[in-house]
Design a protein around this motif. Structure first.
Motif, PDB file in Angstrom:
ATOM      1  N   ILE A 140       0.836  -1.197   0.000  1.00 50.00           N
ATOM      2  CA  ILE A 140       0.000   0.000   0.000  1.00 50.00           C
ATOM      3  C   ILE A 140       0.872   1.249   0.000  1.00 50.00           C
ATOM      4  CG2 ILE A 140      -1.769   1.283   1.255  1.00 50.00           C
ATOM      5  CD1 ILE A 140      -2.819  -1.288   0.122  1.00 50.00           C
ATOM      6  N   GLY A 141       1.901   1.244   0.856  1.00 52.02           N
ATOM      7  CA  GLY A 141       2.807   2.388   0.908  1.00 52.02           C
ATOM      8  C   GLY A 141       3.561   2.600  -0.389  1.00 52.02           C
ATOM      9  N   ALA A 142       3.951   1.502  -1.048  1.00 56.78           N
ATOM     10  CA  ALA A 142       4.665   1.627  -2.314  1.00 56.78           C
ATOM     11  C   ALA A 142       3.767   2.213  -3.401  1.00 56.78           C
ATOM     12  CB  ALA A 142       5.202   0.264  -2.750  1.00 56.78           C
ATOM     13  N   ALA A 143       2.499   1.817  -3.422  1.00 55.50           N
ATOM     14  CA  ALA A 143       1.554   2.405  -4.382  1.00 55.50           C
ATOM     15  C   ALA A 143       1.409   3.900  -4.125  1.00 55.50           C
ATOM     16  CB  ALA A 143       0.199   1.716  -4.268  1.00 55.50           C
ATOM     17  N   VAL A 255      11.986  13.092  -6.677  1.00 54.00           N
ATOM     18  CA  VAL A 255      13.029  12.453  -5.870  1.00 54.00           C
ATOM     19  C   VAL A 255      12.430  11.878  -4.594  1.00 54.00           C
ATOM     20  CG1 VAL A 255      15.150  12.873  -4.562  1.00 54.00           C
ATOM     21  CG2 VAL A 255      14.853  13.887  -6.834  1.00 54.00           C
ATOM     22  N   TYR A 256      11.578  12.660  -3.948  1.00 54.58           N
ATOM     23  CA  TYR A 256      10.896  12.213  -2.734  1.00 54.58           C
ATOM     24  C   TYR A 256      10.176  10.885  -2.979  1.00 54.58           C
ATOM     25  CZ  TYR A 256       7.226  12.343   0.899  1.00 54.58           C
ATOM     26  OH  TYR A 256       6.375  12.036   1.924  1.00 54.58           O
ATOM     27  N   GLY A 257       9.427  10.807  -4.070  1.00 50.27           N
ATOM     28  CA  GLY A 257       8.665   9.607  -4.362  1.00 50.27           C
ATOM     29  C   GLY A 257       9.535   8.419  -4.731  1.00 50.27           C
ATOM     30  N   VAL A 258      10.598   8.647  -5.521  1.00 50.66           N
ATOM     31  CA  VAL A 258      11.490   7.549  -5.911  1.00 50.66           C
ATOM     32  C   VAL A 258      12.100   6.898  -4.680  1.00 50.66           C
ATOM     33  CG1 VAL A 258      13.706   7.040  -6.998  1.00 50.66           C
ATOM     34  CG2 VAL A 258      12.019   8.388  -8.226  1.00 50.66           C
ATOM     35  N   GLN A 264       9.996   1.538   0.637  1.00 52.69           N
ATOM     36  CA  GLN A 264       8.800   0.792   1.017  1.00 52.69           C
ATOM     37  C   GLN A 264       8.638  -0.480   0.207  1.00 52.69           C
ATOM     38  OE1 GLN A 264       5.145   2.984   2.035  1.00 52.69           O
ATOM     39  NE2 GLN A 264       6.225   4.843   1.447  1.00 52.69           N
ATOM     40  N   GLY A 265       8.858  -0.382  -1.106  1.00 52.05           N
ATOM     41  CA  GLY A 265       8.656  -1.541  -1.957  1.00 52.05           C
ATOM     42  C   GLY A 265       9.791  -2.544  -1.897  1.00 52.05           C
ATOM     43  N   GLY A 266      10.958  -2.127  -1.412  1.00 46.69           N
ATOM     44  CA  GLY A 266      12.100  -3.025  -1.357  1.00 46.69           C
ATOM     45  C   GLY A 266      12.577  -3.281   0.047  1.00 46.69           C
ATOM     46  N   LEU A 267      13.210  -2.278   0.640  1.00 40.96           N
ATOM     47  CA  LEU A 267      13.870  -2.461   1.933  1.00 40.96           C
ATOM     48  C   LEU A 267      12.887  -2.835   3.037  1.00 40.96           C
ATOM     49  CD1 LEU A 267      16.549  -2.269   3.468  1.00 40.96           C
ATOM     50  CD2 LEU A 267      16.080   0.158   3.839  1.00 40.96           C
ATOM     51  N   GLN A 309      13.440  12.850   3.504  1.00 39.08           N
ATOM     52  CA  GLN A 309      12.049  12.692   3.924  1.00 39.08           C
ATOM     53  C   GLN A 309      11.459  11.388   3.376  1.00 39.08           C
ATOM     54  OE1 GLN A 309       9.213  15.039   5.257  1.00 39.08           O
ATOM     55  NE2 GLN A 309      10.987  15.222   6.570  1.00 39.08           N
ATOM     56  N   GLY A 310      11.683  11.136   2.092  1.00 41.73           N
ATOM     57  CA  GLY A 310      11.158   9.928   1.481  1.00 41.73           C
ATOM     58  C   GLY A 310      11.732   8.671   2.105  1.00 41.73           C
ATOM     59  N   PHE A 311      13.031   8.699   2.436  1.00 39.75           N
ATOM     60  CA  PHE A 311      13.677   7.530   3.033  1.00 39.75           C
ATOM     61  C   PHE A 311      13.106   7.257   4.421  1.00 39.75           C
ATOM     62  CE2 PHE A 311      17.348   4.685   2.548  1.00 39.75           C
ATOM     63  CZ  PHE A 311      17.399   4.130   3.819  1.00 39.75           C
ATOM     64  N   GLY A 312      13.018   8.306   5.237  1.00 34.10           N
ATOM     65  CA  GLY A 312      12.522   8.122   6.592  1.00 34.10           C
ATOM     66  C   GLY A 312      11.080   7.661   6.630  1.00 34.10           C
ATOM     67  N   GLN A 313      10.244   8.272   5.811  1.00 32.93           N
ATOM     68  CA  GLN A 313       8.839   7.878   5.802  1.00 32.93           C
ATOM     69  C   GLN A 313       8.639   6.505   5.168  1.00 32.93           C
ATOM     70  OE1 GLN A 313       6.045  10.927   4.553  1.00 32.93           O
ATOM     71  NE2 GLN A 313       7.505  12.507   5.118  1.00 32.93           N
ATOM     72  N   GLY A 314       9.523   6.140   4.238  1.00 28.95           N
ATOM     73  CA  GLY A 314       9.443   4.823   3.635  1.00 28.95           C
ATOM     74  C   GLY A 314       9.637   3.706   4.647  1.00 28.95           C
ATOM     75  N   LEU A 315      10.387   3.977   5.709  1.00 33.41           N
ATOM     76  CA  LEU A 315      10.531   3.021   6.795  1.00 33.41           C
ATOM     77  C   LEU A 315       9.421   3.160   7.834  1.00 33.41           C
ATOM     78  CD1 LEU A 315      14.388   3.214   7.488  1.00 33.41           C
ATOM     79  CD2 LEU A 315      13.157   1.394   6.300  1.00 33.41           C
ATOM     80  N   ALA A 316       9.139   4.396   8.244  1.00 27.24           N
ATOM     81  CA  ALA A 316       8.260   4.615   9.396  1.00 27.24           C
ATOM     82  C   ALA A 316       6.795   4.328   9.094  1.00 27.24           C
ATOM     83  CB  ALA A 316       8.422   6.050   9.901  1.00 27.24           C
ATOM     84  N   LEU A 317       6.291   4.755   7.929  1.00 26.78           N
ATOM     85  CA  LEU A 317       4.854   4.659   7.681  1.00 26.78           C
ATOM     86  C   LEU A 317       4.346   3.207   7.599  1.00 26.78           C
ATOM     87  CD1 LEU A 317       4.222   7.652   5.263  1.00 26.78           C
ATOM     88  CD2 LEU A 317       3.816   7.494   7.721  1.00 26.78           C
ATOM     89  N   PRO A 318       5.004   2.305   6.832  1.00 28.29           N
ATOM     90  CA  PRO A 318       4.523   0.921   6.880  1.00 28.29           C
ATOM     91  C   PRO A 318       4.702   0.288   8.249  1.00 28.29           C
ATOM     92  CG  PRO A 318       6.491   1.097   5.507  1.00 28.29           C
ATOM     93  CD  PRO A 318       6.069   2.491   5.831  1.00 28.29           C
ATOM     94  N   GLY A 319       5.715   0.746   9.004  1.00 27.39           N
ATOM     95  CA  GLY A 319       5.885   0.242  10.360  1.00 27.39           C
ATOM     96  C   GLY A 319       4.721   0.612  11.251  1.00 27.39           C
ATOM     97  N   VAL A 320       4.288   1.865  11.188  1.00 27.40           N
ATOM     98  CA  VAL A 320       3.158   2.314  11.997  1.00 27.40           C
ATOM     99  C   VAL A 320       1.884   1.563  11.603  1.00 27.40           C
ATOM    100  CG1 VAL A 320       1.622   4.268  12.440  1.00 27.40           C
ATOM    101  CG2 VAL A 320       4.086   4.592  12.524  1.00 27.40           C
ATOM    102  N   THR A 321       1.613   1.474  10.307  1.00 33.10           N
ATOM    103  CA  THR A 321       0.383   0.821   9.844  1.00 33.10           C
ATOM    104  C   THR A 321       0.360  -0.651  10.208  1.00 33.10           C
ATOM    105  OG1 THR A 321       0.302   2.374   8.000  1.00 33.10           O
ATOM    106  CG2 THR A 321      -1.070   0.412   7.834  1.00 33.10           C
TER     107      THR A 321
END
Length: 403
Positions: A140-143, A255-258, A264-267, A309-321
């Motif tokens: 979901i986060g990757a989408a 850049v933020y989205g990439v 989210q989709g990989g790491l 920002q993208g890197f940090g949220q890519g880890l944190a948001l799927p973790g929270v959900t």
């Protein structure tokens, strides 16, 4: 999961094409920066109020039905917003009436869009086991992130060549396309057997998930402080015209989205750690991104801040959900997903108005304030016994799969 990915991607794409446009468009229509912030605040208010209801409703009415209602309302609301903007450009109504028309369109959009994300998260929970819940939520986060890659670039390019209102009509088309996709192709997900326990009240679910709800609200609010003002930052610090700002802003959001999608989709999907660990790892990186933006005076530093920002949220948001999903039973996924979206809506409610007000006081204030809020959230997560209990439960449930 593939069809769900496409559904969320189309929805967020329709929303994100407006990210680099709404600020310059609002200024071009004669709205103040605070009024522009109010347009986002009204959208978030509806999410805050209605997301829990939609999430609980999806438990009984069905995921597909509620998702279809949401995407149809989304398309309708953006059509109304586009019509209001065109009326404003023709200067046939006074500025206050124009603001009221645009505000009404955003209220309608938020009311219906608040059905989409909690229902999609509950849908993903239906399709995954508790052991691989983080991987499912990362999809979901990757989408979400992939749409943020293409949306701002598309929106900025379309606005540059066809005018500032063109991306709104593009969003309307994305919404209509998504409604057809959901109606024709997306099946109702298989549901688990209902529990013999009496149905949980929403308040009971909230009490079990409240530490994560607080983190979601604070982190989202801090992020929105940045999102609502970074277009102004790009325009003001790089001395750009309003026509050129969306193009430059689109590059930074690209850049933020990439970075967010790659993480989210990989790491995040491959890390065999508790979701709480992802949260603790991601929040400091998000803080670093905000501080970089606060100090940035050149475009390269702005892009770096957005990447962090993208890197940090890519880890944190799927973790929270994922952690929030693990905090409740399988037949409560719609309710907790609705509460999660409502908590994020609380952050989005205050973020735009506070962010624009802080920016008008001083350009650095939104980013410094956001970093401080996320720092508080990080301390809270590290010290919370509820978070340690979720991590312990994750280890216990993952042990059979590892063995």
């Amino acid at each position: 999961m593939g069809l769900l990915f496409v559904t969320i991607f189309n929805s967020i794409l329709g929303l994100s094409v407006l990210f680099p446009v709404i600020g310059p468009l609002g200024r071009d229509l004669g709205l103040s920066d605070t009024q522009i912030g109010a347009l986002s605040t009204s959208y978030a208010l509806m999410q805050l109020l209605l997301s829990p209801w939609w999430g609980k409703r999806s438990e009984t009415a069905g995921r597909k039905k509620i998702l279809l209602v949401g995407v149809c309302g989304f398309a309708l609301a953006f059509g109304l917003l586009g019509a209001a903007a065109e009326v404003g450009r023709m200067q046939v109504v006074p500025p206050l009436a124009l603001f009221a028309l645009m505000l009404g369109a955003r209220v309608i959009g938020g009311a219906f869009a608040s059905a989409m994300l909690p229902t999609a998260q509950a849908y993903a929970a239906d399709l995954t086991t508790r052991e691989n819940r983080t991987s499912g939520m990362a999809v979901i986060g990757a989408a979400f992130g992939l749409a943020i890659i293409f949306g701002p670039v598309i929106g900025g390019t379309v606005a540059h060549f066809f005018g500032l209102t063109a991306p709104i009509w593009l969003s309307t088309a994305f919404g209509a396309l998504n409604a057809i996709l959901v109606w024709a192709r997306l099946p109702e997900p298989p549901r688990r057997e209902p529990s013999e326990r009496p149905p949980a009240r929403l308040g009971d679910v909230a009490r079990r998930a409240w530490p994560l709800l607080l983190v979601a609200a604070v982190t989202t609010g801090a992020t929105v402080l940045m999102e609502q003002t970074v277009a102004f930052l790009v325009e003001d610090r790089l001395h750009l015209t309003r026509e050129d700002t969306p193009l430059w802003m689109g590059g930074a959001l690209f850049v933020y989205g990439v970075v967010a999608v790659a993480v989210q989709g990989g790491l995040a999907r491959r890390m065999r750690v508790a979701p709480t660990t992802l949260v603790i790892a991601g929040l400091p990186i998000t803080i670093a991104g905000l501080l970089t933006l606060m100090l940035a005076r050149e475009y390269g530093w702005i892009v770096l801040g957005m990447g962090l920002q993208g890197f940090g949220q890519g880890l944190a948001l799927p973790g929270v959900t994922s952690a929030m999903s693990l905090a409740v039973h399988d037949d409560e996924q719609g309710q907790v997903a609705g509460l999660n979206n409502s908590a994020q809506g609380l952050g989005r409610l205050f973020g735009p108005l506070v962010g624009t007000a802080l920016y008008e006081l001083h350009q650095e204030l939104p980013y410094g304030t956001g970093a401080a809020l996320i720092g508080i959230a990080l301390l809270f997560v590290a010290a919370s016994p509820q978070m340690r209990a979720i991590a312990r439960r994750h280890r216990e449930e993952a042990t059979p799969e590892v063995g």
